[in-house]
Design a protein around this motif. Structure first.
Motif, PDB file in Angstrom:
ATOM      1  N   ILE A  29      56.525 -16.411 -33.420  1.00  0.00           N
ATOM      2  CA  ILE A  29      57.854 -15.830 -33.204  1.00  0.00           C
ATOM      3  C   ILE A  29      57.759 -14.581 -32.333  1.00  0.00           C
ATOM      4  CG2 ILE A  29      59.819 -14.742 -34.357  1.00  0.00           C
ATOM      5  CD1 ILE A  29      59.177 -16.641 -36.762  1.00  0.00           C
ATOM      6  N   ARG A  30      56.703 -13.771 -32.539  1.00  0.00           N
ATOM      7  CA  ARG A  30      56.511 -12.599 -31.679  1.00  0.00           C
ATOM      8  C   ARG A  30      56.348 -13.012 -30.228  1.00  0.00           C
ATOM      9  NH1 ARG A  30      53.130 -10.832 -35.832  1.00  0.00           N
ATOM     10  NH2 ARG A  30      51.268 -11.405 -34.632  1.00  0.00           N
ATOM     11  N   GLU A  31      55.660 -14.114 -29.982  1.00  0.00           N
ATOM     12  CA  GLU A  31      55.486 -14.601 -28.612  1.00  0.00           C
ATOM     13  C   GLU A  31      56.835 -14.955 -27.994  1.00  0.00           C
ATOM     14  OE1 GLU A  31      53.344 -16.133 -25.149  1.00  0.00           O
ATOM     15  OE2 GLU A  31      52.954 -14.649 -26.723  1.00  0.00           O
ATOM     16  N   LEU A  32      57.681 -15.632 -28.755  1.00  0.00           N
ATOM     17  CA  LEU A  32      59.010 -15.984 -28.245  1.00  0.00           C
ATOM     18  C   LEU A  32      59.809 -14.738 -27.901  1.00  0.00           C
ATOM     19  CD1 LEU A  32      60.133 -18.918 -30.587  1.00  0.00           C
ATOM     20  CD2 LEU A  32      59.089 -19.048 -28.321  1.00  0.00           C
ATOM     21  N   LYS A  33      59.714 -13.738 -28.755  1.00  0.00           N
ATOM     22  CA  LYS A  33      60.446 -12.495 -28.489  1.00  0.00           C
ATOM     23  C   LYS A  33      59.913 -11.800 -27.244  1.00  0.00           C
ATOM     24  CE  LYS A  33      61.779 -11.571 -33.285  1.00  0.00           C
ATOM     25  NZ  LYS A  33      61.607 -10.685 -34.480  1.00  0.00           N
ATOM     26  N   THR A  34      58.600 -11.838 -27.034  1.00  0.00           N
ATOM     27  CA  THR A  34      57.998 -11.220 -25.860  1.00  0.00           C
ATOM     28  C   THR A  34      58.499 -11.860 -24.579  1.00  0.00           C
ATOM     29  OG1 THR A  34      55.995 -10.623 -27.073  1.00  0.00           O
ATOM     30  CG2 THR A  34      55.821 -10.759 -24.674  1.00  0.00           C
ATOM     31  N   ALA A  75      61.320 -13.403 -24.213  1.00  0.00           N
ATOM     32  CA  ALA A  75      62.764 -13.132 -24.096  1.00  0.00           C
ATOM     33  C   ALA A  75      63.544 -14.328 -23.577  1.00  0.00           C
ATOM     34  CB  ALA A  75      62.999 -11.916 -23.194  1.00  0.00           C
ATOM     35  N   THR A  78      64.619 -16.821 -25.933  1.00  0.00           N
ATOM     36  CA  THR A  78      65.276 -17.447 -27.079  1.00  0.00           C
ATOM     37  C   THR A  78      66.238 -16.468 -27.725  1.00  0.00           C
ATOM     38  OG1 THR A  78      63.285 -18.778 -27.487  1.00  0.00           O
ATOM     39  CG2 THR A  78      64.874 -18.628 -29.270  1.00  0.00           C
ATOM     40  N   ASP A  79      67.420 -16.941 -28.048  1.00  0.00           N
ATOM     41  CA  ASP A  79      68.449 -16.130 -28.696  1.00  0.00           C
ATOM     42  C   ASP A  79      67.887 -15.543 -29.989  1.00  0.00           C
ATOM     43  OD1 ASP A  79      70.676 -15.125 -30.053  1.00  0.00           O
ATOM     44  OD2 ASP A  79      71.999 -16.689 -29.276  1.00  0.00           O
ATOM     45  N   ALA A  80      68.013 -14.223 -30.154  1.00  0.00           N
ATOM     46  CA  ALA A  80      67.481 -13.546 -31.339  1.00  0.00           C
ATOM     47  C   ALA A  80      68.094 -14.096 -32.620  1.00  0.00           C
ATOM     48  CB  ALA A  80      67.733 -12.039 -31.236  1.00  0.00           C
ATOM     49  N   LEU A 107      66.110 -16.973 -33.906  1.00  0.00           N
ATOM     50  CA  LEU A 107      64.836 -16.589 -34.504  1.00  0.00           C
ATOM     51  C   LEU A 107      65.004 -15.984 -35.898  1.00  0.00           C
ATOM     52  CD1 LEU A 107      63.057 -15.031 -31.388  1.00  0.00           C
ATOM     53  CD2 LEU A 107      62.923 -17.363 -32.269  1.00  0.00           C
TER      54      LEU A 107
END
Length: 259
Positions: free
Chosen positions: A154-159, A161, A163-165, A168
């Motif tokens: 999930i941290r990778e997805l946030k990095t 940017a 994917t809609d928060a 997540l």
């Protein structure tokens, strides 16, 4: 970016094409055919806006990997070459004309491997390859995102940017997407390029100038994989620059496909 579709409303816009290939819009007679390959965790519907924007001048096909959306009940593949083998086989009915291939991130490498398979089999070879947000296959980094726990994924997805928060933060959504996402990361991070013939089609590379997944120098190496023309286009932005600059990317594709 991860694509999540609740229910089948959006998928019902596909007009067939079997398990692997989605065709969201029909095109006019003689329209060039563009096959689009999603990124890690992505789905065919990521390219629904592309099909809508380019129709009816371009026949857009989108690849649906197993383990997501309407293929949620299938086991996702963790071997990128097996993915390419099966996509190439699924594209056989569409090879009545040359195929233009576009892939983003992991999809760029799958598109490259599919291009090699089309080139080495009877029938028209690929017309062109467009690779977005990905370094050349012959470059190498050590990446281990697929070995992280769920929080690390999930941290990778946030990095990145993409994917809609809100997605997540939804446990039901995470339960749906994480198995395919982990499988995709394993497929791309364990992939190793093997010596292969040069492509006999032009290659166009696209990237964001702040993409942590590919440098300009790594993208330039794509020119070493083709015997034909190569060019490189850099856009402002990160790994998902193409969502911010979609009009410019579509203009580029439309002009190249017409040519």
């Amino acid at each position: 970016m991860v694509n999540v579709v609740r229910g089948a409303a959006r998928l019902s816009t596909s007009v067939g094409s079997g398990t692997w290939i989605r065709q969201y819009r029909t095109a006019g007679p003689g329209a060039p055919r563009l096959v689009c390959f999603p990124h890690a965790g992505g789905s065919a519907s990521f390219y629904f806006p592309v099909a809508t924007a380019l129709s009816p001048d371009v026949d857009v096909l989108a690849v649906q990997y197993p383990g997501r959306q309407d293929r949620m009940g299938e086991q996702p593949l963790t071997d990128l070459r097996r993915l390419a083998d099966q996509v190439a086989e699924a594209l056989e009915p569409w090879r009545d004309q040359p195929l233009h291939l576009f892939g983003h991130s992991m999809g760029a490498v799958i598109a490259y491997e599919v291009a090699l398979r089309l080139q080495q089999s009877p029938g028209p070879g690929p017309a062109a390859l467009y690779v977005s947000g990905r370094r050349a296959p012959s470059t190498r980094r050590t990446e281990t995102v697929h070995l992280r726990d769920d929080a690390g994924l999930i941290r990778e997805l946030k990095t990145l940017a993409g994917t809609d928060a809100a997605l997540l933060a939804d446990d039901d959504v995470l339960a749906m997407i994480l198995p395919a996402l982990r499988a995709d990361y394993r497929a791309i991070e364990t992939y190793e390029h093997r010596p292969a013939p040069l492509l006999t089609c032009p290659v166009t590379a696209l990237l964001g100038d702040a993409d942590p997944k590919v440098t300009l120098a790594e993208a330039e190496v794509w020119r070493e994989h083709t015997d034909e023309d190569f060019d490189l286009h850099v856009f402002p932005g990160g790994h998902f620059y193409l969502t911010t600059h979609q009009p410019a990317v579509l203009t580029l594709l439309r002009e190249r496909l017409k040519a």
